[in-house]
Design a protein around this motif. Structure first.
Motif, short mmCIF file in Angstrom:
data_model
loop_
_atom_site.label_atom_id
_atom_site.label_comp_id
_atom_site.label_asym_id
_atom_site.label_seq_id
_atom_site.Cartn_x
_atom_site.Cartn_y
_atom_site.Cartn_z
N LEU A 42 0.84 -1.10 -0.03
CA LEU A 42 -0.03 -0.02 -0.10
C LEU A 42 0.80 1.24 0.24
O LEU A 42 0.47 2.38 -0.56
CB LEU A 42 -0.87 0.12 1.16
CG LEU A 42 -2.12 -0.69 1.06
CD1 LEU A 42 -2.67 -1.37 2.35
CD2 LEU A 42 -3.32 -0.18 0.18
N VAL A 45 1.65 2.86 -3.37
CA VAL A 45 0.88 3.37 -4.49
C VAL A 45 1.12 4.92 -4.58
O VAL A 45 0.90 5.62 -3.48
CB VAL A 45 -0.65 3.37 -3.92
CG1 VAL A 45 -1.76 3.80 -4.83
CG2 VAL A 45 -0.96 1.74 -3.72
N VAL A 121 -17.27 9.69 0.45
CA VAL A 121 -16.14 8.97 -0.36
C VAL A 121 -15.88 9.77 -1.50
O VAL A 121 -14.66 9.90 -1.88
CB VAL A 121 -17.02 7.56 -1.11
CG1 VAL A 121 -15.82 7.14 -2.22
CG2 VAL A 121 -17.24 6.59 -0.27
N LYS A 125 -12.07 11.24 -2.81
CA LYS A 125 -11.39 11.12 -3.87
C LYS A 125 -11.23 12.53 -4.64
O LYS A 125 -10.36 12.62 -5.25
CB LYS A 125 -12.55 10.64 -5.07
CG LYS A 125 -12.96 8.76 -4.76
CD LYS A 125 -14.46 8.57 -5.19
CE LYS A 125 -14.42 8.93 -6.68
NZ LYS A 125 -15.90 8.21 -7.28
N GLU A 130 -9.14 8.94 -7.94
CA GLU A 130 -9.71 7.44 -7.51
C GLU A 130 -8.68 6.42 -7.37
O GLU A 130 -9.08 5.70 -6.12
CB GLU A 130 -10.45 7.31 -8.78
CG GLU A 130 -11.58 6.13 -8.86
CD GLU A 130 -12.67 6.12 -10.00
OE1 GLU A 130 -13.64 6.20 -9.50
OE2 GLU A 130 -11.95 6.17 -11.01
N ARG A 131 -7.64 6.34 -7.78
CA ARG A 131 -6.74 5.17 -7.66
C ARG A 131 -6.06 5.47 -6.05
O ARG A 131 -6.28 4.70 -5.23
CB ARG A 131 -5.66 5.14 -8.43
CG ARG A 131 -4.62 4.11 -8.13
CD ARG A 131 -3.57 3.95 -9.39
NE ARG A 131 -2.40 3.63 -8.79
CZ ARG A 131 -1.87 2.22 -8.55
NH1 ARG A 131 -2.79 1.45 -8.60
NH2 ARG A 131 -0.58 2.17 -8.40
N ALA A 133 -7.54 7.16 -3.55
CA ALA A 133 -8.43 6.94 -2.51
C ALA A 133 -8.92 5.51 -2.48
O ALA A 133 -9.25 5.25 -1.35
CB ALA A 133 -9.82 7.86 -3.16
N MET A 134 -8.88 4.96 -3.54
CA MET A 134 -9.33 3.34 -3.39
C MET A 134 -8.13 2.77 -2.44
O MET A 134 -8.73 1.93 -1.42
CB MET A 134 -9.20 2.65 -4.71
CG MET A 134 -9.42 1.01 -4.77
SD MET A 134 -10.91 0.54 -4.22
CE MET A 134 -11.84 0.94 -5.55
N ALA A 135 -6.89 3.07 -2.36
CA ALA A 135 -6.01 2.56 -1.71
C ALA A 135 -6.10 2.86 -0.45
O ALA A 135 -5.89 2.20 0.45
CB ALA A 135 -4.48 3.02 -2.21
N ILE A 137 -9.09 3.63 1.08
CA ILE A 137 -10.13 2.60 1.82
C ILE A 137 -9.72 1.17 1.88
O ILE A 137 -10.19 0.67 3.05
CB ILE A 137 -11.48 2.84 1.10
CG1 ILE A 137 -11.87 4.10 0.87
CG2 ILE A 137 -12.35 1.87 1.20
CD1 ILE A 137 -12.98 4.62 -0.28
N VAL A 138 -8.94 0.86 1.20
CA VAL A 138 -8.45 -0.68 1.08
C VAL A 138 -7.56 -0.80 2.42
O VAL A 138 -7.53 -1.53 3.46
CB VAL A 138 -7.55 -1.30 0.18
CG1 VAL A 138 -6.96 -2.39 0.49
CG2 VAL A 138 -8.34 -1.43 -0.96
N PHE A 142 -8.22 -2.85 6.41
CA PHE A 142 -7.43 -3.77 6.80
C PHE A 142 -6.77 -3.31 8.17
O PHE A 142 -6.45 -4.22 9.25
CB PHE A 142 -6.33 -4.28 5.97
CG PHE A 142 -6.85 -5.07 4.86
CD1 PHE A 142 -6.93 -6.71 5.19
CD2 PHE A 142 -7.56 -4.68 3.87
CE1 PHE A 142 -7.46 -7.54 4.31
CE2 PHE A 142 -8.15 -5.76 3.00
CZ PHE A 142 -8.10 -7.14 3.34
N PHE B 7 -16.95 3.84 -7.37
CA PHE B 7 -15.72 4.04 -8.21
C PHE B 7 -16.18 3.66 -9.57
O PHE B 7 -16.76 2.64 -9.56
CB PHE B 7 -14.77 3.22 -7.28
CG PHE B 7 -14.04 3.93 -6.24
CD1 PHE B 7 -12.73 4.50 -6.07
CD2 PHE B 7 -14.80 3.63 -4.97
CE1 PHE B 7 -12.20 5.21 -5.41
CE2 PHE B 7 -13.97 4.23 -3.80
CZ PHE B 7 -12.78 5.12 -3.98
N VAL B 24 -6.10 -0.64 -7.93
CA VAL B 24 -4.92 -0.87 -7.14
C VAL B 24 -4.47 -2.32 -7.51
O VAL B 24 -4.69 -3.22 -6.31
CB VAL B 24 -5.20 -0.50 -5.73
CG1 VAL B 24 -4.87 1.05 -5.43
CG2 VAL B 24 -6.32 -1.06 -5.08
N VAL B 27 -1.74 -4.17 -5.32
CA VAL B 27 -1.97 -4.38 -3.89
C VAL B 27 -3.05 -5.40 -4.01
O VAL B 27 -2.64 -6.26 -3.23
CB VAL B 27 -2.62 -3.10 -3.33
CG1 VAL B 27 -3.14 -3.42 -1.96
CG2 VAL B 27 -1.67 -1.92 -3.40
#
Lengths: 163, 64
Positions: A42, A45, A121, A125, A130-131, A133-135, A137-138, A142, B7, B24, B27
């Protein structure tokens, strides 16, 4: 207190290893290693400030009252005492737009993930894209898992054993 | 909870979980390797793993 301190900044590929990994998780070293490789990815990114992830990790640990995670401090993404205090008091005004958006989602991930709104969300973003922001949230998802795992696997403390 | 995607899909194949998280991909590739390792591990029976997966999905009200 458990010794389990899985870290998103550890670099097992470089031979540094997993910091403070609890004996129970060492029973499945292949899974423990795979998890560290995943989580460490992560930080690679582009467009995701490490500070952003660290703020989210600590806020989620505070929500869970997860001491093993609160004991971790990352040199590559240091938080000041003022940062920690603001996280404890949920003073979002102390942080910039991306940090506030991250913390707004972090606040709901552990116990109210169904209540995360479209607007929250979008607010993440907007400054990041977008990319990234996705990272984020992932990562937040976790960090929540880590606290649940850490608190589930924790070794009995002396007071527990006496009761 | 929103019923519209938050998204865009990062693939041309659809708009499912994998298509969205493909933003991602590197990942999630590491996660897929870990998840696959877990499911292929003989330490725990597949039935027990699936039972706990479904129970967790019900508890968290997740469509998966």
């Amino acid at each position: 207190m458990s010794e389990l301190q899985p870290s998103w900044l550890s670099t097992p590929a470089a031979g540094v290893g997993v910091p403070g990994l609890a004996p129970p998780l060492n029973l499945v070293p292949d899974l423990a290693q795979g998890y560290e490789v995943f989580l460490s990815s992560l930080k690679g990114v582009e467009g995701v400030p490490l500070r952003l992830l660290e703020l989210g990790r600590v806020r989620i640990a505070l929500i869970h009252d997860c001491q093993p995670q609160l004991d971790v401090a990352h040199a590559l993404a240091p938080l000041t005492p003022a940062d920690r205090a603001a996280l404890e008091r949920i003073e979002l005004s102390a942080f910039d737009a991306a940090e506030q958006a991250t913390l707004a989602i972090a606040e709901k991930i552990p116990l109210a993930h169904h209540d995360i709104t479209d607007a929250e969300v979008e607010a993440l973003k907007a400054p990041l894209g977008e990319r990234p922001a996705m990272a984020v949230i992932v990562a937040l998802s976790f960090f929540d898992v880590q606290c649940r795992l850490s608190q589930t696997l924790r070794a009995p403390e002396p007071s527990d054993r006496e009761s | 909870m929103s019923t519209t995607p938050r998204f865009t899909a990062a693939t041309q194949t659809g708009a499912g979980f994998g298509d969205v998280t493909a933003h991602v991909a590197d990942v999630m590739g590491h996660f897929s390797a870990l998840y696959g390792e877990y499911w292929q591990s003989p330490r725990t029976s597949p039935m027990l793993k699936e039972m706990t997966r479904l129970r967790n999905a019900r508890t968290t009200e997740c469509g998966f």
